[in-house]
Design an enzyme around this catalytic site. Structure first.
Site, PDB file in Angstrom:
ATOM      1  N   LYS A  92      27.933   7.075  27.810  1.00  0.00           N
ATOM      2  CA  LYS A  92      27.146   6.056  27.132  1.00  0.00           C
ATOM      3  C   LYS A  92      27.429   6.097  25.635  1.00  0.00           C
ATOM      4  O   LYS A  92      27.233   7.144  24.990  1.00  0.00           O
ATOM      5  CB  LYS A  92      25.658   6.302  27.383  1.00  0.00           C
ATOM      6  N   ASP A 121      30.436   3.139  28.534  1.00  0.00           N
ATOM      7  CA  ASP A 121      29.405   2.145  28.836  1.00  0.00           C
ATOM      8  C   ASP A 121      28.561   1.927  27.597  1.00  0.00           C
ATOM      9  O   ASP A 121      27.860   2.825  27.130  1.00  0.00           O
ATOM     10  CB  ASP A 121      28.539   2.652  30.004  1.00  0.00           C
ATOM     11  N   GLU A 165      32.256  -0.890  29.528  1.00  0.00           N
ATOM     12  CA  GLU A 165      31.243  -1.518  30.376  1.00  0.00           C
ATOM     13  C   GLU A 165      30.169  -2.187  29.524  1.00  0.00           C
ATOM     14  O   GLU A 165      29.661  -1.596  28.574  1.00  0.00           O
ATOM     15  CB  GLU A 165      30.629  -0.436  31.283  1.00  0.00           C
ATOM     16  N   ASP A 187      27.946  -5.338  33.808  1.00  0.00           N
ATOM     17  CA  ASP A 187      26.891  -4.637  34.546  1.00  0.00           C
ATOM     18  C   ASP A 187      25.566  -5.401  34.414  1.00  0.00           C
ATOM     19  O   ASP A 187      25.241  -6.216  35.267  1.00  0.00           O
ATOM     20  CB  ASP A 187      26.791  -3.196  34.033  1.00  0.00           C
ATOM     21  N   LYS A 225      24.347  -3.165  41.047  1.00  0.00           N
ATOM     22  CA  LYS A 225      23.139  -2.342  41.182  1.00  0.00           C
ATOM     23  C   LYS A 225      22.167  -3.036  42.137  1.00  0.00           C
ATOM     24  O   LYS A 225      21.768  -4.183  41.913  1.00  0.00           O
ATOM     25  CB  LYS A 225      22.507  -2.100  39.813  1.00  0.00           C
TER      26      LYS A 225
END
Ligand code: MG
Length: 367
Positions: free
Chosen positions: A165, A193, A218, A241, A265
């Site tokens: 992240k 991400d 991402e 995402d 997800k």
């Protein structure tokens, strides 16, 4: 077969290590999970779980799921839970939108269908692939040193794919990426991400500073349009995402050449029924997927792994097991980490056995 009773449980899921993402602006130390049991007049009970990643990650929150279930339940009692498309149309008619509140109910109906037919969900989703599913290690935002420590924890679990992240600070992001790339052994890989934290020019500055090799980036920016603008000026592959929320989003992204992969997800798109449709579109059009949950315990993770376990290996990147980050266990069985890989269970349905002492008393029972 008819739905005769729906019971709702609330479980607080503490994270073993507090977690920051999106450049550190979003902080999490526990999750609010809703677990549902659907009983039928034939004695089969199905389980489902819906658990947003806190309240700040997506337009979703734990209490919202429970309020939505209260709204939907009168329409579902008496229906045949094996008719998953019909159940879903009923929910969409009773309460348009709000996909995340429908996921746990949808999952429990699939669990019943699996138990009624004697088949694990991956068989109902198209058929089990033989390969093990790769687990990705979710690495919170931190200093380069902190992030490498988190990578080491994943490596100790056997994980070789790390979702790191980043976001918010251009210079620090470049430093993080270079440090992690230098640290990783050649047989391991990292995805970076951003969780929407960059403006377009931030992304251009970071991505153009790390051109030695190709990295997946991402959800670099908040909106689809910003991500598309960045996609058009970089050679690094893009994963969308957060902005893939419904079927039409992926149709549009494919037409615009907006991404090479997506994060699929389950809870965000409204459950396994909706996720399967998006999965099938991605297989047809050549878009790779991470198939995983937004958050939750072993019950939610296992639903996602069943969908991954029926997805062609060519189109699947990895899954993520949120339950590994928690200090409580809600069920026995399910998709566990076996040296950085996982498998969908062989038992009919989801293949989980909830621990009733952990779930406690139902907070609502509808019949
Ligand atoms: Mg992501």
């Amino acid at each position: 077969m008819k739905i005769s009773c729906i019971s709702v449980y609330q479980v607080t899921l503490p994270l073993e290590h507090p977690y920051r993402l999106s450049g550190g602006r979003l902080y999490f130390d526990q999750l609010d999970s809703t677990i549902v049991a659907i009983d039928t007049d034939e004695g089969i009970r199905g389980w489902g779980e819906g658990c947003p990643w806190g309240s700040t990650y997506l337009p979703a929150f734990g209490r919202g799921i429970r309020a939505g279930i209260e709204e939907l339940v009168p329409q579902l009692l008496g229906l045949d839970p094996r008719r998953t498309d019909l159940i879903y149309r009923t929910m969409d008619t009773a309460l348009p939108g709000h996909p995340y509140i429908k996921s746990a109910l949808d999952m429990a109906c699939w669990d019943i269908l699996g138990k009624a037919t004697g088949l694990p969900l991956c068989e109902l989703f198209g058929g089990r692939i033989d390969q093990a599913i790769t687990i990705q290690n979710s690495v919170p935002t931190g200093t380069p040193e902190e992030m490498i420590e988190s990578i080491k924890r994943g490596q100790a679990r056997g994980e070789t794919v790390h979702t790191c992240k980043i976001g918010a600070d251009v210079a620090l992001d470049i430093e993080r990426i270079k440090a992690i790339a230098a640290y990783l052994p050649p047989n391991e890989s990292a995805t970076f991400d951003v969780n929407r934290a960059w403006l377009v020019d931030d992304g251009m500055r970071v991505m153009n500073a790390v051109t030695d090799c190709l990295f997946y980036f991402e959800q670099p920016c908040e909106t689809y349009e910003e991500c598309l603008q960045l996609r058009q000026v970089t050679h690094h592959p893009i994963i969308l995402d957060e902005c893939v929320q419904r079927y039409g989003d992926i149709v549009r992204a494919q037409a615009d050449n907006a991404c090479e992969a997506i994060g699929l997800k389950i809870n965000r798109v409204g459950g396994l029924t909706k996720a399967k449709r998006i999965r099938d579109f991605c297989v047809e059009t050549g878009i790779r997927m991470n198939i995983e949950e937004c958050g939750g315990s072993i019950i939610a993770d296992t639903g996602a792994v069943h969908l991954a376990q029926s997805t062609p290996e060519t189109h699947l990147r990895a899954t993520w097991l949120c339950h590994e980050m928690l200090t409580v266990e809600t069920a026995e069985g399910g998709a566990r980490n076996q040296g950085g890989k996982t498998f969908a269970p062989d038992a009919p349905g989801l293949g989980v056995k909830p621990k009733m002492d952990v779930l406690g008393e139902a907070i609502a029972v509808y019949q």
